[in-house]
Design an enzyme around this catalytic site. Structure first.
Site, PDB file in Angstrom:
ATOM      1  N   ASN A 134      -1.750   5.949   9.282  1.00 39.96           N
ATOM      2  CA  ASN A 134      -2.052   5.383   8.425  1.00 39.96           C
ATOM      3  C   ASN A 134      -3.586   4.733   8.535  1.00 39.96           C
ATOM      4  O   ASN A 134      -4.053   4.061   9.576  1.00 39.96           O
ATOM      5  CB  ASN A 134      -1.138   4.084   8.170  1.00 39.96           C
ATOM      6  CG  ASN A 134      -1.566   3.395   6.897  1.00 39.96           C
ATOM      7  OD1 ASN A 134      -2.582   3.081   6.236  1.00 39.96           O
ATOM      8  ND2 ASN A 134      -0.335   2.510   6.435  1.00 39.96           N
TER       9      ASN A 134
ATOM     10  N   TYR B 181       0.701  -1.081  -0.129  1.00 38.89           N
ATOM     11  CA  TYR B 181       0.051  -0.026   0.100  1.00 38.89           C
ATOM     12  C   TYR B 181       0.884   1.104  -0.158  1.00 38.89           C
ATOM     13  O   TYR B 181       1.977   1.326  -0.558  1.00 38.89           O
ATOM     14  CB  TYR B 181      -0.920  -0.019   1.251  1.00 38.89           C
ATOM     15  CG  TYR B 181      -2.144   0.830   0.798  1.00 38.89           C
ATOM     16  CD1 TYR B 181      -3.051   0.469  -0.337  1.00 38.89           C
ATOM     17  CD2 TYR B 181      -2.433   2.162   1.637  1.00 38.89           C
ATOM     18  CE1 TYR B 181      -3.903   1.181  -0.563  1.00 38.89           C
ATOM     19  CE2 TYR B 181      -3.453   2.995   1.091  1.00 38.89           C
ATOM     20  CZ  TYR B 181      -4.364   2.465  -0.162  1.00 38.89           C
ATOM     21  OH  TYR B 181      -5.316   3.155  -0.307  1.00 38.89           O
TER      22      TYR B 181
ATOM     23  N   LYS C 203      -6.290  -2.165  -0.757  1.00 40.75           N
ATOM     24  CA  LYS C 203      -7.245  -1.556   0.434  1.00 40.75           C
ATOM     25  C   LYS C 203      -7.844  -3.049   1.021  1.00 40.75           C
ATOM     26  O   LYS C 203      -7.665  -3.446   1.994  1.00 40.75           O
ATOM     27  CB  LYS C 203      -8.432  -0.708   0.160  1.00 40.75           C
ATOM     28  CG  LYS C 203      -8.176   0.589   0.070  1.00 40.75           C
ATOM     29  CD  LYS C 203      -7.772   1.324   1.345  1.00 40.75           C
ATOM     30  CE  LYS C 203      -7.799   2.668   1.260  1.00 40.75           C
ATOM     31  NZ  LYS C 203      -7.433   3.375   2.518  1.00 40.75           N
TER      32      LYS C 203
ATOM     33  N   ARG D 140      -9.302  10.712  -8.291  1.00 39.62           N
ATOM     34  CA  ARG D 140      -8.436  11.200  -7.364  1.00 39.62           C
ATOM     35  C   ARG D 140      -7.490  10.135  -6.563  1.00 39.62           C
ATOM     36  O   ARG D 140      -7.944  10.017  -5.447  1.00 39.62           O
ATOM     37  CB  ARG D 140      -9.326  12.088  -6.230  1.00 39.62           C
ATOM     38  CG  ARG D 140      -8.284  13.282  -5.556  1.00 39.62           C
ATOM     39  CD  ARG D 140      -8.944  13.491  -4.094  1.00 39.62           C
ATOM     40  NE  ARG D 140      -9.169  12.744  -3.425  1.00 39.62           N
ATOM     41  CZ  ARG D 140      -8.408  12.012  -2.623  1.00 39.62           C
ATOM     42  NH1 ARG D 140      -7.211  12.481  -2.392  1.00 39.62           N
ATOM     43  NH2 ARG D 140      -8.838  11.462  -1.674  1.00 39.62           N
TER      44      ARG D 140
ATOM     45  N   GLU E 265     -13.610   5.023  -2.332  1.00 37.63           N
ATOM     46  CA  GLU E 265     -12.363   5.295  -2.444  1.00 37.63           C
ATOM     47  C   GLU E 265     -11.942   6.180  -3.501  1.00 37.63           C
ATOM     48  O   GLU E 265     -11.990   5.718  -4.835  1.00 37.63           O
ATOM     49  CB  GLU E 265     -11.504   4.039  -2.296  1.00 37.63           C
ATOM     50  CG  GLU E 265     -10.087   4.020  -1.836  1.00 37.63           C
ATOM     51  CD  GLU E 265      -9.912   4.475  -0.386  1.00 37.63           C
ATOM     52  OE1 GLU E 265      -8.982   5.047  -0.189  1.00 37.63           O
ATOM     53  OE2 GLU E 265     -10.850   4.274   0.576  1.00 37.63           O
ATOM     54  N   ASP E 266     -11.065   7.274  -3.131  1.00 37.86           N
ATOM     55  CA  ASP E 266     -10.486   8.127  -4.171  1.00 37.86           C
ATOM     56  C   ASP E 266     -11.312   8.586  -5.412  1.00 37.86           C
ATOM     57  O   ASP E 266     -10.964   8.439  -6.481  1.00 37.86           O
ATOM     58  CB  ASP E 266      -9.243   7.333  -4.870  1.00 37.86           C
ATOM     59  CG  ASP E 266      -8.126   7.220  -3.672  1.00 37.86           C
ATOM     60  OD1 ASP E 266      -8.236   7.579  -2.552  1.00 37.86           O
ATOM     61  OD2 ASP E 266      -7.017   6.566  -4.007  1.00 37.86           O
TER      62      ASP E 266
ATOM     63  N   ASN F 100      -0.333  11.557   1.054  1.00 43.47           N
ATOM     64  CA  ASN F 100       0.418  10.384   0.258  1.00 43.47           C
ATOM     65  C   ASN F 100       0.468  10.754  -1.345  1.00 43.47           C
ATOM     66  O   ASN F 100      -0.267  11.278  -1.756  1.00 43.47           O
ATOM     67  CB  ASN F 100      -0.417   9.232   0.639  1.00 43.47           C
ATOM     68  CG  ASN F 100      -0.198   8.494   2.147  1.00 43.47           C
ATOM     69  OD1 ASN F 100       0.830   8.571   2.553  1.00 43.47           O
ATOM     70  ND2 ASN F 100      -1.488   8.320   2.736  1.00 43.47           N
TER      71      ASN F 100
ATOM     72  N   ASP G 212     -13.741   6.084   2.866  1.00 47.05           N
ATOM     73  CA  ASP G 212     -12.529   6.137   3.726  1.00 47.05           C
ATOM     74  C   ASP G 212     -11.682   7.345   3.974  1.00 47.05           C
ATOM     75  O   ASP G 212     -11.140   7.713   4.600  1.00 47.05           O
ATOM     76  CB  ASP G 212     -11.466   4.859   3.329  1.00 47.05           C
ATOM     77  CG  ASP G 212     -10.508   4.748   4.296  1.00 47.05           C
ATOM     78  OD1 ASP G 212     -10.577   4.604   5.532  1.00 47.05           O
ATOM     79  OD2 ASP G 212      -8.994   4.494   3.787  1.00 47.05           O
ATOM     80  N   ASP G 213     -11.796   7.954   2.490  1.00 47.18           N
ATOM     81  CA  ASP G 213     -10.911   9.181   2.664  1.00 47.18           C
ATOM     82  C   ASP G 213     -11.589  10.210   3.525  1.00 47.18           C
ATOM     83  O   ASP G 213     -10.799  11.041   3.994  1.00 47.18           O
ATOM     84  CB  ASP G 213     -11.042   9.935   0.762  1.00 47.18           C
ATOM     85  CG  ASP G 213     -10.465   8.770   0.035  1.00 47.18           C
ATOM     86  OD1 ASP G 213      -9.079   8.328   0.311  1.00 47.18           O
ATOM     87  OD2 ASP G 213     -11.043   8.503  -0.925  1.00 47.18           O
TER      88      ASP G 213
END
Length: 545
Positions: free
Chosen positions: A446, A97, A168, A150, A239-240, A402, A262-263
Site C-alpha cells: 500500500n 482508501y 490520500k 485514470r 494522482e491518477d 487496485n 504517487d502512481d
C-alpha cells in the site's frame, strides 16, 4: 501543528468541523460561546464520544456505508474523526482508501453531502489564481490533485475522482500527522469521456468530452504556476492522471517545483521496499533478481526506474540493471523489434524474440518476481503461477492492481498454485490464508506506507523538490522496519498498526536528504527526529478559553 482558532459562536461554531467538539464542549465553553441549550446537557470526554460512535460505524452493513458514515463524521468534527481513524487504522484504512474508495468515486454523486477541496474547471482558464484565492487556509503544505482520467483501475471518472485526493490527504493526516488544515484536495475537471457519467443525473462535473491537447496543457501550466504563487511552501502531488499526461507533467515540473507523482514514484517505492524485504526470504539479493512486470504504464515503469537505480547502488551498471527488468503490455513482451512502443517503454525494450503470452514469457525468462500493475483481474492464472513456482523455490508474486476486483490474483490462488511457497503481496488487502496447516499473512503493498512519510519530511524541511533519492531512501527505511516476526508469517511489510512509526522514520530520512542536498528552505534543527515528532498532528481537543 494545529489549526488557528477563530472567534466563532453558537451555531456557527458548531458548524465549523475544525473547531467543533460537539458534546465535548465544557460548561465554561458553552457559556462563553453561546452554546448553552444548543447541545445535550451531558459533557462528554473524547473517549466517551468514541465509545458512543464506534459501534455505529461498525454496525453499518457494507464498507461503502461505513465510508459515508465516516465522511459525515469528518464533516461535523474533524478532530473526533481523526481520533477514531488513528485508533483503529488497520480496520478503517480499507474503508477510507483502497479498496472502498474506488466504489466511493463511482458513487460520488450519490453520497456527496458537503464539498471538500477545490474544483478547477476547463472554464477557469485565465482565472485559476482567483479560484485558488477562495481557499480559506493560507498555510497549505500538501496538495493532492487529479484530473480523474485514470482512477485506480476503474478508468475515467471525471469529477467523481475527487474521492482520491480526499482519501490520500486523509491518510497524510492519519498515517503521518500532517495537520488537516494544511491539506488541500483539488480536482481539475476538464470533462470526461465516460458517456454514462455525463448522462447520469447524479453527475456533478463538467458534462463535456475531456479537453485535451494544447488547451489542456495551458490550463495545467496555469494551475501549477498559480499553486506556486498562492501556496509557495506546498508540495503538489499528481494522482491518477492518464499515462501520457502523468509522465509529461512529472518530467516538466519535477525540477521546477516541489512535486511528485504517487502512481509513478510512490508505487515504485513501496514495491522496491517489498522486494528488499522479500530478498530476506528468498536469499536472492535484488541485484541478482530478474523481474517481470505485467503492465507498462505509470506504475510499472516507475517501479522499473527506481529498481534500476537501486540495482546500480548495489553494484550493477545501468545496462545490466535494465536487462533484469522485463515488461509485458497488452500486446506482449516489450522488445526492441516492436514499432508500437510509447516513449516511456523504450528504455526497457530488450533484444529478444516477440512473446505473446505471460505464461510463455515466465517459462522462458524465469523471473524471480512477478509484479502485476495491469488493472486486469485474473491475469496471474494457475498456469502462470505454477510456472513461477517451477522456476524458483520462493517465487515472489506481487498482485498490486487496485481495487480488489482488479487484482491479478488472490492470495489464496497464489499460495495454492505454488504449494504454499509464494512470497505474496497485493495492492488491496487479503485475509490470511491457511494452506496445508500453515497460515500465511499476505503483505499489502500500500502506498500509504510511503507517501505520508515522504510528505511529512518535505514539510518539515520545506524542501523545494521531491527526488527519486528520497523515494529510494523511503523504500530502504520501510524494508528495514520489517521484523523477523513479520517475515516468519510471510509478510514483507510491517503491520499497518505501526504506520505512524514507519511514516516518522521515512520523514526523518527524507528531511535529511533535503538538508544534505541543499533543498531545504528552513534552518536545520539541532534534533531532526524531535522536529519531525513535534510536527505530527495529534487529534486532541483544544480549549477555546
Amino acid at each position: 501543528m494545529t489549526a488557528p482558532l477563530q472567534p466563532k459562536r453558537g451555531a456557527t461554531l458548531l458548524n465549523d468541523p475544525v473547531l467543533n467538539k460537539g458534546t465535548a464542549f465544557s460548561a465554561a465553553e458553552r457559556d462563553a460561546f453561546g452554546l448553552r441549550g444548543l447541545l445535550p446537557p451531558r459533557v462528554m470526554t473524547q473517549d466517551e464520544q468514541l465509545e458512543r460512535i464506534l459501534p455505529g460505524v461498525r454496525a453499518r452493513p457494507t464498507p461503502i456505508d461505513q465510508y459515508a458514515y465516516l465522511v459525515a463524521l469528518h464533516d461535523r468534527n474533524v478532530t473526533l474523526f481523526y481520533r477514531l481513524v488513528m485508533d483503529n487504522l488497520e480496520e478503517f484504512l480499507p474503508v477510507l482508501y483502497t479498496p472502498t474508495v474506488g466504489q466511493a468515486c463511482e458513487e460520488f454523486g450519490r453520497i456527496f453531502r458537503r464539498s471538500r477541496g477545490l474544483y478547477v474547471t476547463s472554464e477557469d482558464r485565465g482565472r485559476v489564481r482567483d479560484v485558488l484565492a477562495n481557499w480559506p487556509h493560507d498555510d497549505v503544505r500538501m496538495i493532492v490533485v487529479t484530473d480523474g482520467e485514470r482512477i485506480l483501475g476503474l478508468g475515467d471518472l471525471g469529477a467523481n475522482g475527487m474521492g482520491i485526493p480526499i482519501g490520500k490527504l486523509t491518510l497524510y493526516t492519519a498515517c503521518a500527522g500532517v495537520s488537516p488544515h494544511q491539506c488541500l484536495p483539488i480536482t481539475i475537471d476538464v470533462g470526461t469521456d465516460n458517456t454514462a457519467l455525463r448522462e447520469s443525473a447524479a453527475y456533478m462535473g463538467v458534462r463535456d468530452p475531456r479537453m485535451r491537447g494544447e488547451e489542456y496543457d495551458a490550463l495545467l501550466d496555469e494551475f501549477v504556476e498559480a499553486v506556486k504563487e498562492r501556496f509557495p511552501l506546498a508540495c503538489l502531488q499528481f494522482e491518477d492522471f492518464g499515462n501520457h499526461n502523468a509522465f509529461t507533467l512529472l518530467e516538466k515540473w519535477r525540477d521546477r517545483t516541489c512535486t511528485f507523482n504517487d502512481d509513478i514514484q510512490g508505487t515504485a517505492s513501496v514495491t522496491l521496499g517489498g522486494l528488499l524485504s522479500a530478498a530476506k526470504l528468498t536469499g536472492v539479493p535484488l541485484r541478482d533478481m530478474r523481474l517481470m512486470f505485467l503492465g507498462a504504464g505509470e506504475a510499472g515503469i516507475g517501479i522499473g526506474d527506481l529498481v534500476v537505480q537501486e540495482m546500480i547502488a548495489e553494484g550493477l551498471t545501468e545496462l545490466e540493471a535494465r536487462q533484469r527488468c522485463w515488461f509485458m503490455d497488452s500486446r506482449g513482451l516489450v522488445v526492441a523489434s516492436r514499432t508500437d512502443l510509447a516513449e516511456h517503454k523504450r528504455r526497457f525494450a530488450h533484444e529478444y524474440d516477440a512473446v505473446a503470452s505471460l505464461q510463455e514469457a515466465v517459462e522462458q525468462l524465469k523471473p524471480h518476481a512477478l509484479i502485476g500493475v495491469s488493472g486486469q483481474p485474473g491475469t496471474f492464472t494457475p498456469g502462470v503461477l505454477t510456472a513461477m513456482a517451477a522456476n524458483h523455490p520462493r517465487p515472489i508474486i506481487m498482485a498490486l492492481s487496485n481495487p480488489t476486483s482488479k487484482a491479478e490474483c488472490t492470495a489464496r490462488e497464489a499460495y495454492s498454485a505454488t504449494d504454499g511457497r509464494a512470497v505474496f503481496a497485493s495492492g488491496s488487502p487479503f485475509a490470511p490464508v491457511t494452506y496445508k496447516e500453515r497460515t500465511h499473512v499476505p503483505g499489502q503493498g500500500n502506498n500509504a506506507y510511503i507517501f505520508p512519510g515522504v510528505g511529512l519530511g518535505v514539510i518539515v524541511s520545506e524542501s523545494s523538490r521531491v527526488t527519486d533519492e528520497m523515494f529510494a531512501a523511503a523504500a530502504r527505511t520501510l524494508a528495514g522496519l520489517v521484523t523477523p516476526e513479520d517475515l516468519a508469517m510471510g509478510r514483507i511489510y510491517p503491520s499497518l498498526t505501526r504506520i505512524r512509526e514507519v511514516s516518522r522514520a521515512i520523514a526523518i530520512e527524507v528531511a535529511k536528504i533535503a538538508f544534505d542536498r541543499g533543498l531545504a528552505r528552513t534552518a536545520r534543527p539541532d534534533d531532526l527526529a524531535a522536529a519531525v515528532s513535534a510536527a505530527m498532528y495529534e487529534p486532541v481537543y483544544q480549549s477555546l478559553i
